[in-house]
Design a protein around this motif. Structure first.
Motif, mmCIF file in Angstrom:
data_model
loop_
_atom_site.group_PDB
_atom_site.id
_atom_site.type_symbol
_atom_site.label_atom_id
_atom_site.label_comp_id
_atom_site.label_asym_id
_atom_site.label_seq_id
_atom_site.Cartn_x
_atom_site.Cartn_y
_atom_site.Cartn_z
ATOM 1 N N ALA A 271 -35.511 33.467 25.493
ATOM 2 C CA ALA A 271 -36.060 33.712 24.153
ATOM 3 C C ALA A 271 -35.924 32.476 23.274
ATOM 4 N N SER A 272 -34.806 31.768 23.394
ATOM 5 C CA SER A 272 -34.593 30.549 22.597
ATOM 6 C C SER A 272 -35.607 29.470 22.955
ATOM 7 N N ASN A 273 -36.059 29.476 24.221
ATOM 8 C CA ASN A 273 -37.055 28.501 24.657
ATOM 9 C C ASN A 273 -38.480 28.918 24.323
ATOM 10 N N ASN A 274 -38.622 30.107 23.754
ATOM 11 C CA ASN A 274 -39.958 30.615 23.396
ATOM 12 C C ASN A 274 -39.971 31.100 21.944
ATOM 13 N N LYS A 275 -39.469 30.244 21.042
ATOM 14 C CA LYS A 275 -39.325 30.624 19.636
ATOM 15 C C LYS A 275 -40.663 30.811 18.924
ATOM 16 N N ASP A 276 -41.739 30.294 19.515
ATOM 17 C CA ASP A 276 -43.053 30.433 18.881
ATOM 18 C C ASP A 276 -43.692 31.782 19.184
ATOM 19 N N THR A 277 -43.012 32.621 19.952
ATOM 20 C CA THR A 277 -43.542 33.944 20.283
ATOM 21 C C THR A 277 -42.628 35.022 19.720
ATOM 22 N N HIS A 278 -43.141 36.248 19.667
ATOM 23 C CA HIS A 278 -42.322 37.412 19.343
ATOM 24 C C HIS A 278 -41.856 38.021 20.661
ATOM 25 N N VAL A 279 -40.535 38.177 20.822
ATOM 26 C CA VAL A 279 -39.985 38.678 22.076
ATOM 27 C C VAL A 279 -39.425 40.085 21.865
ATOM 28 N N TYR A 280 -39.831 41.011 22.733
ATOM 29 C CA TYR A 280 -39.405 42.407 22.664
ATOM 30 C C TYR A 280 -38.759 42.788 24.002
ATOM 31 N N PHE A 281 -37.855 43.748 23.927
ATOM 32 C CA PHE A 281 -37.171 44.184 25.149
ATOM 33 C C PHE A 281 -37.077 45.705 25.162
ATOM 34 N N MET A 282 -37.724 46.323 26.163
ATOM 35 C CA MET A 282 -37.649 47.772 26.342
ATOM 36 C C MET A 282 -36.881 48.074 27.626
ATOM 37 N N LEU A 283 -35.809 48.852 27.484
ATOM 38 C CA LEU A 283 -35.024 49.292 28.637
ATOM 39 C C LEU A 283 -35.140 50.810 28.724
ATOM 40 N N ALA A 284 -35.940 51.281 29.663
ATOM 41 C CA ALA A 284 -36.265 52.699 29.742
ATOM 42 C C ALA A 284 -35.207 53.477 30.504
ATOM 43 N N PRO A 285 -34.722 54.580 29.941
ATOM 44 C CA PRO A 285 -33.853 55.473 30.718
ATOM 45 C C PRO A 285 -34.681 56.169 31.787
ATOM 46 N N ASN A 286 -34.042 56.619 32.850
ATOM 47 C CA ASN A 286 -34.796 57.377 33.844
ATOM 48 C C ASN A 286 -34.378 58.847 33.824
ATOM 49 N N SER A 287 -34.912 59.604 34.739
ATOM 50 C CA SER A 287 -34.722 61.057 34.705
ATOM 51 C C SER A 287 -33.270 61.472 34.892
ATOM 52 N N THR A 288 -32.470 60.622 35.553
ATOM 53 C CA THR A 288 -31.079 60.983 35.811
ATOM 54 C C THR A 288 -30.320 61.241 34.512
ATOM 55 N N LYS A 289 -30.683 60.526 33.439
ATOM 56 C CA LYS A 289 -30.042 60.738 32.149
ATOM 57 C C LYS A 289 -30.809 61.745 31.300
ATOM 58 N N ILE A 290 -32.109 61.555 31.181
ATOM 59 C CA ILE A 290 -32.898 62.397 30.276
ATOM 60 C C ILE A 290 -32.916 63.844 30.746
ATOM 61 N N LEU A 291 -32.969 64.062 32.052
ATOM 62 C CA LEU A 291 -33.013 65.421 32.607
ATOM 63 C C LEU A 291 -31.679 65.801 33.237
ATOM 64 N N GLU A 292 -30.581 65.327 32.655
ATOM 65 C CA GLU A 292 -29.263 65.522 33.272
ATOM 66 C C GLU A 292 -28.861 66.990 33.372
ATOM 67 N N ASP A 293 -29.501 67.864 32.576
ATOM 68 C CA ASP A 293 -29.180 69.289 32.681
ATOM 69 C C ASP A 293 -29.667 69.884 33.999
ATOM 70 N N ARG A 294 -30.501 69.127 34.746
ATOM 71 C CA ARG A 294 -30.984 69.594 36.040
ATOM 72 C C ARG A 294 -30.181 69.011 37.207
ATOM 73 N N LEU A 295 -29.214 68.166 36.917
ATOM 74 C CA LEU A 295 -28.383 67.579 37.970
ATOM 75 C C LEU A 295 -27.487 68.639 38.604
ATOM 76 N N PRO A 296 -27.059 68.418 39.856
ATOM 77 C CA PRO A 296 -26.040 69.315 40.437
ATOM 78 C C PRO A 296 -24.786 69.290 39.567
ATOM 79 N N SER A 297 -24.045 70.377 39.564
ATOM 80 C CA SER A 297 -22.900 70.521 38.661
ATOM 81 C C SER A 297 -21.822 69.465 38.895
#
Length: 378
Positions: free
Chosen positions: A127-153
């Motif tokens: 990012a420091s080497n690309n200061k002339d751009t806007h840098v964004y970062f998306m880190l997506a959760p997966n189903s293991t966390k979002i649907l954790e109520d469906r995991l085995p006990s």
């Protein structure tokens, strides 16, 4: 009585012997397979013999894999094993959980803090080497966390939310973190993750696209602006292939195409080919149906649209981006997709050469914490 026992033993022995002979004969006359559709992987081929390989143990090891992979009726026996294990209550195999409602979940392990620090340093330096751009970062959760109520006990994977927050806190001030966790969580009762695959569905990607607009400054299209077409309801994904669990309801895969007429030029660096679409609808008839988006992953993909704003976007990504980037084509004149697992040139040079305005890192949590190629980004 003793005579009957002896007859029984003879019959049983003859049956076992005949079974072994049939199996051995079948293995000899049956041609080796190169690929397993059900497991979605290349199968071990017969290794070449050499004394060096024998002494090193490589020949024996590879031959065992060859026998296992080419065993006649392999898919049938995998199904038998899966059914038996399910009847015995087993709900984990090859780091995949069998959850409620037929959902398969990828185990999320606690990542190495040192490894995380190295990746954050690499991204911050980039990012420091690309200061002339806007840098964004998306880190997506997966189903293991979002649907954790469906995991085995008994399942207790590491908390993805904690590590997503650590990434957010470790990114430099030149990077805007895109937090889609609450958006995915608020839509968890919808079909936002596949049951048998590790990706989000097209609907899940759409909600992330809507959220992304708040950060990147575009006005997202609404669902009613798209024609939504079901390509297949017979999709068995990566977790199905990896786990060995069978007798599970398949997934449905959909594509969203804008109702307003659009035109694209899509160029693949590894194939040196240009197409007029990023959708490969023919892949709906293949095993890995998620490849309807961009025909899987490539080192570099360039997309030209007819959007007249002259804005250029560079996406540094894993395969989660493949179903989200099509939505972004409604807001950029050009989009460059780079997968660091296969792209070996300087991404900074690519951004500067093409006068990129925005750079988006888009990863799911498992790939981000496991993929060593992120440390090569420059």
């Amino acid at each position: 009585m003793k005579r009957y026992k002896n007859v029984y033993k003879c019959v049983l022995g003859a049956f076992v012997f005949l079974y072994i002979v049939v199996i051995l004969a079948s293995n000899i006359v049956t041609a080796d397979k190169n690929f397993s559709d059900s497991e979605n992987r290349t199968l071990q081929q017969k290794p070449k013999f050499s004394m060096d390989r024998l002494i090193e143990g490589k020949y024996t090891s590879n031959y065992e894999k060859y026998i296992s992979d080419q065993f006649v009726g392999r898919d049938f026996w995998i199904g038998v094993k899966s059914t038996t294990e399910k009847l015995l209550g087993k709900t984990e195999n090859n780091d995949v959980y069998l959850g409620k409602d037929g959902y398969l979940f990828q185990k999320f392990e606690k990542p190495s803090i040192k490894n995380l620090e190295n990746k954050l340093n690499t991204i911050n330096n980039f990012a420091s080497n690309n200061k002339d751009t806007h840098v964004y970062f998306m880190l997506a959760p997966n189903s293991t966390k979002i649907l954790e109520d469906r995991l085995p006990s008994y399942a207790s994977p590491a908390d993805q939310r904690d590590y997503i927050n650590q990434v957010n806190q470790g990114l430099g001030k030149d990077i805007k973190f895109v937090d889609v966790f609450d958006t995915m969580n608020s839509n968890k009762d919808k079909y936002i993750y596949y049951r048998t695959d590790h990706h989000w569905t097209t609907e899940g990607a759409f909600y992330a696209y809507e959220d992304l607009g708040k950060y990147m400054g575009y006005l997202p299209l609404k669902k009613e602006d798209f024609n939504i077409k079901k390509l297949s309801d017979e999709f068995y994904g990566t977790l199905y292939s990896r786990s060995g669990f069978r007798n599970i309801k398949p997934d449905t895969i959909e594509v969203y195409t804008p109702k307003e007429e659009t035109h694209y030029k899509v160029w693949y660096s590894d194939e040196k080919k240009e197409r007029d679409s990023f959708l490969h609808l023919e892949n709906a008839n293949k095993k890995d149906k998620y490849t309807v988006f961009f025909n899987s992953n490539h080192p570099l993909v360039k997309i030209e649209t007819r959007v007249k704003n002259h804005k250029r976007l560079l996406v540094i990504k894993d395969s989660y981006a493949n179903s989200l980037v099509p939505f972004l084509t409604n807001h950029y004149s050009e989009i460059y997709m780079v997968d660091p697992r296969y792209y070996t040139n300087s991404i900074t040079d690519l951004a500067k050469t093409n006068s990129v305005d925005d750079i988006l890192f888009l990863y799911n949590v498992n790939t981000f914490f496991e993929d060593a190629s992120i440390n090569t980004i420059r």
